[in-house]
Every structure is written in C-alpha cells, then in structure tokens.
Motif scaffolding. Structure first.
Motif, PDB file in Angstrom:
ATOM      1  N   LEU A  21       1.011  -1.147   0.124  1.00 27.46           N
ATOM      2  CA  LEU A  21       0.072  -0.006   0.020  1.00 27.46           C
ATOM      3  C   LEU A  21       0.868   1.171  -0.053  1.00 27.46           C
ATOM      4  CD1 LEU A  21      -2.253  -1.653   2.732  1.00 27.46           C
ATOM      5  CD2 LEU A  21      -2.905  -1.211   0.291  1.00 27.46           C
ATOM      6  N   PRO A  22       1.265   2.003  -1.280  1.00 34.75           N
ATOM      7  CA  PRO A  22       2.083   2.837  -1.375  1.00 34.75           C
ATOM      8  C   PRO A  22       1.598   4.194  -0.878  1.00 34.75           C
ATOM      9  CG  PRO A  22       1.211   2.223  -3.382  1.00 34.75           C
ATOM     10  CD  PRO A  22       0.752   1.491  -2.491  1.00 34.75           C
ATOM     11  N   SER A  23       0.558   4.424  -0.346  1.00 31.97           N
ATOM     12  CA  SER A  23       0.133   5.955   0.109  1.00 31.97           C
ATOM     13  C   SER A  23      -1.088   5.786   1.133  1.00 31.97           C
ATOM     14  CB  SER A  23      -0.388   6.593  -0.935  1.00 31.97           C
ATOM     15  OG  SER A  23      -1.406   6.018  -1.646  1.00 31.97           O
ATOM     16  N   ARG A  24      -1.232   6.725   1.821  1.00 33.16           N
ATOM     17  CA  ARG A  24      -2.259   6.940   2.896  1.00 33.16           C
ATOM     18  C   ARG A  24      -3.579   6.565   1.908  1.00 33.16           C
ATOM     19  NH1 ARG A  24      -5.808  10.340   5.055  1.00 33.16           N
ATOM     20  NH2 ARG A  24      -6.526   9.928   7.257  1.00 33.16           N
ATOM     21  N   ALA A  25      -3.866   7.128   0.924  1.00 34.28           N
ATOM     22  CA  ALA A  25      -5.015   7.017   0.039  1.00 34.28           C
ATOM     23  C   ALA A  25      -5.150   5.404  -0.309  1.00 34.28           C
ATOM     24  CB  ALA A  25      -4.953   7.872  -1.387  1.00 34.28           C
ATOM     25  N   ALA A  26      -4.222   4.602  -0.735  1.00 35.87           N
ATOM     26  CA  ALA A  26      -4.302   3.558  -0.910  1.00 35.87           C
ATOM     27  C   ALA A  26      -4.577   2.603   0.186  1.00 35.87           C
ATOM     28  CB  ALA A  26      -2.978   2.987  -1.505  1.00 35.87           C
ATOM     29  N   ILE A  27      -4.066   2.986   1.388  1.00 36.83           N
ATOM     30  CA  ILE A  27      -4.302   2.239   2.557  1.00 36.83           C
ATOM     31  C   ILE A  27      -5.861   2.479   2.952  1.00 36.83           C
ATOM     32  CG2 ILE A  27      -4.211   2.181   5.203  1.00 36.83           C
ATOM     33  CD1 ILE A  27      -1.115   2.974   4.623  1.00 36.83           C
ATOM     34  N   LEU A  28      -6.408   3.731   2.867  1.00 40.32           N
ATOM     35  CA  LEU A  28      -7.980   3.585   3.053  1.00 40.32           C
ATOM     36  C   LEU A  28      -8.908   3.227   2.153  1.00 40.32           C
ATOM     37  CD1 LEU A  28      -7.683   7.543   4.357  1.00 40.32           C
ATOM     38  CD2 LEU A  28      -7.893   5.173   5.775  1.00 40.32           C
ATOM     39  N   THR A  29      -8.174   3.056   0.918  1.00 37.31           N
ATOM     40  CA  THR A  29      -9.221   2.678  -0.136  1.00 37.31           C
ATOM     41  C   THR A  29      -9.183   1.119  -0.084  1.00 37.31           C
ATOM     42  OG1 THR A  29      -9.047   4.547  -1.848  1.00 37.31           O
ATOM     43  CG2 THR A  29      -9.495   2.197  -2.768  1.00 37.31           C
TER      44      THR A  29
ATOM     45  N   LEU B 164     -13.110   7.861  -1.175  1.00 38.51           N
ATOM     46  CA  LEU B 164     -13.946   7.092  -0.406  1.00 38.51           C
ATOM     47  C   LEU B 164     -15.379   7.067  -0.370  1.00 38.51           C
ATOM     48  CD1 LEU B 164     -11.908   7.851   3.030  1.00 38.51           C
ATOM     49  CD2 LEU B 164     -11.733   6.073   1.614  1.00 38.51           C
ATOM     50  N   ALA B 165     -15.886   8.227  -0.943  1.00 34.52           N
ATOM     51  CA  ALA B 165     -17.257   8.156  -1.206  1.00 34.52           C
ATOM     52  C   ALA B 165     -17.709   7.125  -2.462  1.00 34.52           C
ATOM     53  CB  ALA B 165     -17.699   9.734  -1.636  1.00 34.52           C
ATOM     54  N   GLY B 166     -16.899   7.115  -3.332  1.00 39.23           N
ATOM     55  CA  GLY B 166     -16.844   6.097  -4.270  1.00 39.23           C
ATOM     56  C   GLY B 166     -16.900   4.728  -3.791  1.00 39.23           C
ATOM     57  N   VAL B 167     -16.063   4.236  -2.875  1.00 38.79           N
ATOM     58  CA  VAL B 167     -15.945   2.854  -2.157  1.00 38.79           C
ATOM     59  C   VAL B 167     -17.120   2.734  -1.605  1.00 38.79           C
ATOM     60  CG1 VAL B 167     -14.788   1.431  -0.609  1.00 38.79           C
ATOM     61  CG2 VAL B 167     -13.508   2.976  -2.462  1.00 38.79           C
ATOM     62  N   GLN B 168     -17.484   3.751  -0.614  1.00 42.55           N
ATOM     63  CA  GLN B 168     -19.016   3.586   0.016  1.00 42.55           C
ATOM     64  C   GLN B 168     -20.154   3.441  -0.681  1.00 42.55           C
ATOM     65  OE1 GLN B 168     -18.898   3.092   3.577  1.00 42.55           O
ATOM     66  NE2 GLN B 168     -16.837   2.915   3.287  1.00 42.55           N
ATOM     67  N   GLY B 169     -19.932   4.269  -1.795  1.00 39.64           N
ATOM     68  CA  GLY B 169     -21.315   4.018  -2.764  1.00 39.64           C
ATOM     69  C   GLY B 169     -21.236   2.754  -3.049  1.00 39.64           C
ATOM     70  N   LEU B 170     -20.214   1.835  -3.568  1.00 34.19           N
ATOM     71  CA  LEU B 170     -20.292   0.661  -3.925  1.00 34.19           C
ATOM     72  C   LEU B 170     -20.787  -0.325  -2.831  1.00 34.19           C
ATOM     73  CD1 LEU B 170     -16.860   0.086  -5.739  1.00 34.19           C
ATOM     74  CD2 LEU B 170     -18.987   0.232  -6.665  1.00 34.19           C
ATOM     75  N   THR B 171     -20.638  -0.025  -1.719  1.00 33.61           N
ATOM     76  CA  THR B 171     -20.883  -1.072  -0.559  1.00 33.61           C
ATOM     77  C   THR B 171     -22.668  -0.710  -0.594  1.00 33.61           C
ATOM     78  OG1 THR B 171     -18.886  -0.565   0.560  1.00 33.61           O
ATOM     79  CG2 THR B 171     -20.923  -1.161   2.003  1.00 33.61           C
ATOM     80  N   TYR B 172     -22.777   0.664  -0.650  1.00 33.20           N
ATOM     81  CA  TYR B 172     -24.411   0.874  -0.539  1.00 33.20           C
ATOM     82  C   TYR B 172     -25.037   0.119  -1.602  1.00 33.20           C
ATOM     83  CZ  TYR B 172     -28.643   3.425  -1.200  1.00 33.20           C
ATOM     84  OH  TYR B 172     -29.903   3.545  -1.577  1.00 33.20           O
ATOM     85  N   HIS B 173     -24.334   0.441  -2.621  1.00 31.39           N
ATOM     86  CA  HIS B 173     -25.412  -0.579  -3.872  1.00 31.39           C
ATOM     87  C   HIS B 173     -25.227  -1.848  -4.058  1.00 31.39           C
ATOM     88  CE1 HIS B 173     -25.856   3.542  -5.872  1.00 31.39           C
ATOM     89  NE2 HIS B 173     -24.638   4.066  -5.893  1.00 31.39           N
ATOM     90  N   ASP B 174     -24.305  -2.307  -3.455  1.00 32.30           N
ATOM     91  CA  ASP B 174     -24.158  -3.690  -3.204  1.00 32.30           C
ATOM     92  C   ASP B 174     -25.324  -4.420  -2.439  1.00 32.30           C
ATOM     93  OD1 ASP B 174     -22.117  -4.003  -5.176  1.00 32.30           O
ATOM     94  OD2 ASP B 174     -20.777  -4.166  -3.446  1.00 32.30           O
ATOM     95  N   LEU B 175     -25.578  -3.718  -1.282  1.00 32.87           N
ATOM     96  CA  LEU B 175     -26.612  -3.991  -0.328  1.00 32.87           C
ATOM     97  C   LEU B 175     -27.915  -3.970  -0.799  1.00 32.87           C
ATOM     98  CD1 LEU B 175     -27.389  -5.076   2.362  1.00 32.87           C
ATOM     99  CD2 LEU B 175     -27.280  -2.848   3.343  1.00 32.87           C
ATOM    100  N   ASN B 176     -27.970  -2.507  -1.773  1.00 33.03           N
ATOM    101  CA  ASN B 176     -29.283  -2.235  -2.214  1.00 33.03           C
ATOM    102  C   ASN B 176     -29.746  -3.127  -3.438  1.00 33.03           C
ATOM    103  OD1 ASN B 176     -30.703  -0.517  -4.601  1.00 33.03           O
ATOM    104  ND2 ASN B 176     -31.267   0.237  -2.349  1.00 33.03           N
ATOM    105  N   ALA B 177     -28.710  -3.474  -4.122  1.00 32.98           N
ATOM    106  CA  ALA B 177     -28.956  -4.619  -5.162  1.00 32.98           C
ATOM    107  C   ALA B 177     -29.492  -6.001  -4.495  1.00 32.98           C
ATOM    108  CB  ALA B 177     -28.058  -4.951  -6.070  1.00 32.98           C
TER     109      ALA B 177
END
Length: 196
Positions: free
Chosen positions: A50-58, A119-132
């Motif tokens: 994980l080369p960066s903080r952003a990569a760690i969080l994602t 991070l909003a994009g990643v959380q959006g995926l989680t929301y959409h997966d549960l919604n589907a």
C-alpha cells in the motif's frame, strides 16, 4: 529455496491493522508509519502493498465491504421467506462484538467519505451492493406471492434507511439489541404481507 509468502493473508493482516487504527484513532490516525507500528511490519513492507495513505484507506474500505458481503452470503437461510429476510437484515446490524467493530469502522469511513470523493466512491459501492441484494430478495418474495407495500426498489431503500438508523442508535447505546430487532421486525411487517 525462497520463503513462500501468502499475499492474501498479508493483505488480510494489514486490513485488520488498519481497522484497529481507525477504531482507536479515527481515519485521521491512519498513516503508513502508524500502520507499520500496528502491524509489526516495516514501513517499506507496508509501502510494498500500500504505497500511500489513500491506498491504505481505499484498500481497508474495500476489504470491509468484501468481508461484509462474504458474511451475508454465508448465512444459512433455511427458514420462511420472512425469517430469511429478517436474518439477512439482522446480520447487517452491530448486535455482537465483531459486527460492532466492523460497524464502527464503516461509520468512520462514512464520515470521512463526505469530504473525500475516492472514499465516497468506495462507500457508494457498498451501498449499491446491499441495495441490489435487497431489491433481488424483495423481487423473489413478490414472485413467491408476497405482497409488498411498495415497489421493490423503494422497499430496499426504506429497509436500508432503517438499518442505518438502527445501526447508529446501537453504536451510540441509545437502544438495545432487542429494541433494534423489534423495530426491524415492525419495518419488515409493514413492508411485507404473506401470500393469501
């Protein structure tokens, strides 16, 4: 002979360490140095994965979502359609120590996602997966003769709103698990009517 490294196990170790950091110090406490210290790895080893903080969080958010999905897919659903739906919904609530820990991390990500498009994009995926998944379950119930109080997409949205609210209230300690489960049952019974 070179030592064999299981990269999936190493990534899982890193994810656990990131989640521990988030629970202890929030999203702001996640740095390469802090992750190295928490995991017992060198900073160089952390950077290799994980080369960066952003990569760690994602990465940590994606792993959280994947673990939640795997948990939901592993549920032994052998009851009535109503019981199966309730079991599925209960499994998303922080009703025990493990699910509470996961929900604390998820909520930290939700808060950080407000100002972070990645991070909003990643959380959006989680929301959409549960919604589907919820839409699919409600369509299946309709096909089995159950009557829904609304369109499956609207029903899924309503159930997610209930789950989010109950989760926050459980984390804050303002309701008990029994109260949350009773509220969930009332919500499902308002949405579903059994076949006649």
């Amino acid at each position: 002979m070179p030592k064999q490294v299981n990269h999936d196990e190493r990534r899982a170790e890193l994810a656990e360490a990131v989640w521990t950091l988030i629970r202890r110090a929030g999203i702001a406490g996640v740095t390469i140095r802090a992750l190295a210290q928490e995991s017992g790895w060198s900073s160089g080893a952390v950077r290799h994965y994980l080369p960066s903080r952003a990569a760690i969080l994602t990465f940590a958010a994606e792993q959280l979502s994947a673990q939640a999905e795997a948990h939901l897919r592993s549920l032994p659903l052998s009851g009535t359609p109503r019981e199966n739906l309730l079991a599925f919904l209960r499994a998303t609530l922080p009703l025990d120590a493990e699910s509470r820990a996961m929900m604390e991390v998820w909520l930290a990500f939700v808060g950080a996602s407000v100002g972070d498009p990645d991070l909003a994009g990643v959380q959006g995926l989680t929301y959409h997966d549960l919604n589907a998944a919820l839409v699919e379950v409600l369509i299946q119930l309709e096909n089995q003769g159950w009557t829904l109080g609304s369109d499956p997409a609207l029903g899924a949205l309503d159930l997610q709103a209930v789950l989010d609210g109950l989760s926050v209230h459980l984390l804050l300690g303002v309701i008990t698990p029994a109260q949350a489960e009773a509220a969930l049952e009332r919500s499902v019974d308002r949405l579903l009517q059994p076949p006649t």
